[in-house]
Design a protein around this motif. Structure first.
Motif, PDB file in Angstrom:
ATOM      1  N   THR A 190       0.830  -1.206   0.000  1.00 56.98           N
ATOM      2  CA  THR A 190       0.000   0.000   0.000  1.00 56.98           C
ATOM      3  C   THR A 190       0.864   1.256   0.000  1.00 56.98           C
ATOM      4  N   GLN A 191       1.943   1.230   0.781  1.00 54.25           N
ATOM      5  CA  GLN A 191       2.866   2.362   0.784  1.00 54.25           C
ATOM      6  C   GLN A 191       3.537   2.520  -0.582  1.00 54.25           C
ATOM      7  N   GLY A 192       3.846   1.393  -1.213  1.00 52.15           N
ATOM      8  CA  GLY A 192       4.433   1.447  -2.553  1.00 52.15           C
ATOM      9  C   GLY A 192       3.502   2.107  -3.551  1.00 52.15           C
ATOM     10  N   PHE A 193       2.207   1.784  -3.475  1.00 54.73           N
ATOM     11  CA  PHE A 193       1.240   2.412  -4.371  1.00 54.73           C
ATOM     12  C   PHE A 193       1.112   3.907  -4.095  1.00 54.73           C
ATOM     13  N   GLY A 194       1.256   4.279  -2.825  1.00 53.42           N
ATOM     14  CA  GLY A 194       1.247   5.703  -2.493  1.00 53.42           C
ATOM     15  C   GLY A 194       2.416   6.428  -3.124  1.00 53.42           C
ATOM     16  N   GLN A 195       3.574   5.784  -3.101  1.00 56.71           N
ATOM     17  CA  GLN A 195       4.771   6.366  -3.717  1.00 56.71           C
ATOM     18  C   GLN A 195       4.598   6.469  -5.230  1.00 56.71           C
ATOM     19  N   LEU A 196       4.039   5.420  -5.833  1.00 60.11           N
ATOM     20  CA  LEU A 196       3.794   5.442  -7.279  1.00 60.11           C
ATOM     21  C   LEU A 196       2.800   6.546  -7.640  1.00 60.11           C
ATOM     22  N   ALA A 197       1.758   6.706  -6.843  1.00 64.51           N
ATOM     23  CA  ALA A 197       0.755   7.740  -7.114  1.00 64.51           C
ATOM     24  C   ALA A 197       1.381   9.124  -7.133  1.00 64.51           C
ATOM     25  N   GLN A 198       2.318   9.358  -6.222  1.00 68.11           N
ATOM     26  CA  GLN A 198       3.004  10.650  -6.199  1.00 68.11           C
ATOM     27  C   GLN A 198       3.820  10.859  -7.469  1.00 68.11           C
ATOM     28  N   GLU A 199       4.476   9.794  -7.934  1.00 71.99           N
ATOM     29  CA  GLU A 199       5.284   9.908  -9.153  1.00 71.99           C
ATOM     30  C   GLU A 199       4.414  10.128 -10.389  1.00 71.99           C
ATOM     31  N   LEU A 200       3.214   9.550 -10.386  1.00 71.60           N
ATOM     32  CA  LEU A 200       2.327   9.695 -11.541  1.00 71.60           C
ATOM     33  C   LEU A 200       1.586  11.025 -11.544  1.00 71.60           C
ATOM     34  N   LYS A 201       1.526  11.680 -10.393  1.00 73.34           N
ATOM     35  CA  LYS A 201       0.751  12.917 -10.268  1.00 73.34           C
ATOM     36  C   LYS A 201       1.228  13.998 -11.224  1.00 73.34           C
ATOM     37  N   VAL A 202       2.533  14.051 -11.450  1.00 68.82           N
ATOM     38  CA  VAL A 202       3.086  15.094 -12.329  1.00 68.82           C
ATOM     39  C   VAL A 202       2.616  14.925 -13.772  1.00 68.82           C
ATOM     40  N   LEU A 203       2.137  13.721 -14.120  1.00 69.31           N
ATOM     41  CA  LEU A 203       1.719  13.461 -15.497  1.00 69.31           C
ATOM     42  C   LEU A 203       0.295  13.934 -15.775  1.00 69.31           C
ATOM     43  N   GLU A 204      -0.407  14.349 -14.717  1.00 69.03           N
ATOM     44  CA  GLU A 204      -1.783  14.813 -14.900  1.00 69.03           C
ATOM     45  C   GLU A 204      -1.855  16.068 -15.761  1.00 69.03           C
ATOM     46  N   ALA A 211      -3.415  10.205 -25.424  1.00 67.34           N
ATOM     47  CA  ALA A 211      -2.459   9.228 -25.943  1.00 67.34           C
ATOM     48  C   ALA A 211      -1.057   9.486 -25.407  1.00 67.34           C
ATOM     49  N   GLU A 212      -0.680  10.763 -25.329  1.00 71.53           N
ATOM     50  CA  GLU A 212       0.646  11.104 -24.797  1.00 71.53           C
ATOM     51  C   GLU A 212       0.709  10.849 -23.293  1.00 71.53           C
ATOM     52  N   GLN A 213      -0.407  11.065 -22.622  1.00 74.31           N
ATOM     53  CA  GLN A 213      -0.441  10.795 -21.188  1.00 74.31           C
ATOM     54  C   GLN A 213      -0.300   9.292 -20.921  1.00 74.31           C
ATOM     55  N   LEU A 214      -0.958   8.473 -21.729  1.00 72.05           N
ATOM     56  CA  LEU A 214      -0.817   7.024 -21.590  1.00 72.05           C
ATOM     57  C   LEU A 214       0.618   6.582 -21.813  1.00 72.05           C
ATOM     58  N   ARG A 215       1.246   7.140 -22.821  1.00 74.71           N
ATOM     59  CA  ARG A 215       2.651   6.815 -23.091  1.00 74.71           C
ATOM     60  C   ARG A 215       3.525   7.182 -21.883  1.00 74.71           C
ATOM     61  N   ALA A 216       3.286   8.372 -21.341  1.00 78.23           N
ATOM     62  CA  ALA A 216       4.082   8.838 -20.201  1.00 78.23           C
ATOM     63  C   ALA A 216       3.856   7.964 -18.968  1.00 78.23           C
ATOM     64  N   ALA A 226      -9.672  -1.674 -22.783  1.00 75.60           N
ATOM     65  CA  ALA A 226      -8.507  -1.036 -23.400  1.00 75.60           C
ATOM     66  C   ALA A 226      -7.434  -0.761 -22.348  1.00 75.60           C
ATOM     67  N   ALA A 227      -7.859  -0.306 -21.165  1.00 73.62           N
ATOM     68  CA  ALA A 227      -6.913  -0.027 -20.082  1.00 73.62           C
ATOM     69  C   ALA A 227      -6.207  -1.305 -19.645  1.00 73.62           C
ATOM     70  N   LEU A 228      -6.942  -2.410 -19.595  1.00 68.76           N
ATOM     71  CA  LEU A 228      -6.351  -3.690 -19.192  1.00 68.76           C
ATOM     72  C   LEU A 228      -5.278  -4.129 -20.184  1.00 68.76           C
ATOM     73  N   MET A 229      -5.516  -3.912 -21.470  1.00 64.21           N
ATOM     74  CA  MET A 229      -4.523  -4.262 -22.485  1.00 64.21           C
ATOM     75  C   MET A 229      -3.239  -3.468 -22.266  1.00 64.21           C
ATOM     76  N   ILE A 230      -3.375  -2.181 -21.999  1.00 63.65           N
ATOM     77  CA  ILE A 230      -2.216  -1.305 -21.785  1.00 63.65           C
ATOM     78  C   ILE A 230      -1.500  -1.686 -20.494  1.00 63.65           C
ATOM     79  N   GLN A 264      -6.748   4.915 -12.712  1.00 62.68           N
ATOM     80  CA  GLN A 264      -6.123   6.069 -13.351  1.00 62.68           C
ATOM     81  C   GLN A 264      -5.935   5.821 -14.849  1.00 62.68           C
ATOM     82  N   VAL A 265      -5.542   4.595 -15.200  1.00 60.04           N
ATOM     83  CA  VAL A 265      -5.382   4.248 -16.619  1.00 60.04           C
ATOM     84  C   VAL A 265      -6.742   4.253 -17.312  1.00 60.04           C
ATOM     85  N   VAL A 266      -7.753   3.681 -16.657  1.00 61.59           N
ATOM     86  CA  VAL A 266      -9.112   3.677 -17.220  1.00 61.59           C
ATOM     87  C   VAL A 266      -9.593   5.108 -17.464  1.00 61.59           C
ATOM     88  N   SER A 267      -9.309   5.982 -16.509  1.00 60.03           N
ATOM     89  CA  SER A 267      -9.746   7.374 -16.615  1.00 60.03           C
ATOM     90  C   SER A 267      -9.126   8.076 -17.823  1.00 60.03           C
TER      91      SER A 267
END
Length: 200
Positions: free
Chosen positions: A59-73, A79-84, A153-157, A131-134
């Motif tokens: 759970t802490q790992g997912f929190g850390q990942l969420a912080q790293e992904l936040k900048v991509l919002e 399409a570019e956001q998915l790539r990032a 589509a999100a599951l494939m990615i 987040q990917v689905v969104s």
């Protein structure tokens, strides 16, 4: 209450340190207790078993990942956001291999997650997938992607990125020269995103 929270966090930090050094399978609750000079009984006051401790670390790992992904919002094009997001997830696996394995490969924490009551037994993974689905849904809503089921589509990615990371973490890229592996993974991810950009 604060002392209890700090003690729980000290246990988690000691556990992650040992797991990183020795591997998940070799570390026991007694090892963790010894590392921070607690009795094993004290550890069990905070965690029912090793799987529950692993779930907390996950759970802490997912929190850390969420912080790293936040900048991509801030990336506007879906399409570019998915790539990032794909690149960031792959980079996370390179930077934090033990955490990534705990979050996406190991069975132990999922045993504890499934034992939890309620529909949202895996909030960390559920939030990351949502987040990917969104992003996919936003692409559909804005006409960037064709109308379809966003979760499929999100599951494939999701599966493509985690498949690449799992091959790397489980030493299955030995089919390629070592000096080519990391670059080939990024190239494969870019190729995949070029394909889905046309297909979606």
């Amino acid at each position: 209450m604060r002392e209890k929270t700090e003690r729980r966090q000290a246990i988690l930090e000691a556990a992650l340190h040992l797991f990183t050094e020795q591997g998940f399978e070799k570390v026991s609750m007694r090892n963790i207790a010894d590392a921070i000079e607690y009795s094993p009984a004290t550890i069990y006051l905070y965690f029912k078993d090793k799987n529950e401790l692993l779930l907390d670390l996950q759970t802490q790992g997912f929190g850390q990942l969420a912080q790293e992904l936040k900048v991509l919002e801030a990336i506007e094009h879906p399409a570019e956001q998915l790539r990032a997001v794909g690149e960031q997830l792959l980079g996370f696996a390179f930077r934090h291999p033990e955490l990534f394995e705990l979050m996406f490969i190991m069975n132990g924490p999922m045993v504890a997650a499934q034992a939890c009551a309620g529909a949202n037994a895996w909030p960390g993974g559920g939030s990351a997938f949502a987040q990917v689905v969104s992003i996919v849904q936003r692409g559909i809503d804005t006409g960037v992607f064709r109308p379809q089921k966003a979760d499929s589509a999100a599951l494939m990615i999701w599966a493509n990125v985690h498949g690449l990371a799992a091959l790397h973490l489980r030493q299955r890229l030995v089919v390629m020269p070592e000096e080519r592996r990391e670059a080939a993974m990024h190239e494969a991810l870019n190729l995949f995103h070029e394909l889905i950009r046309r297909a979606l």
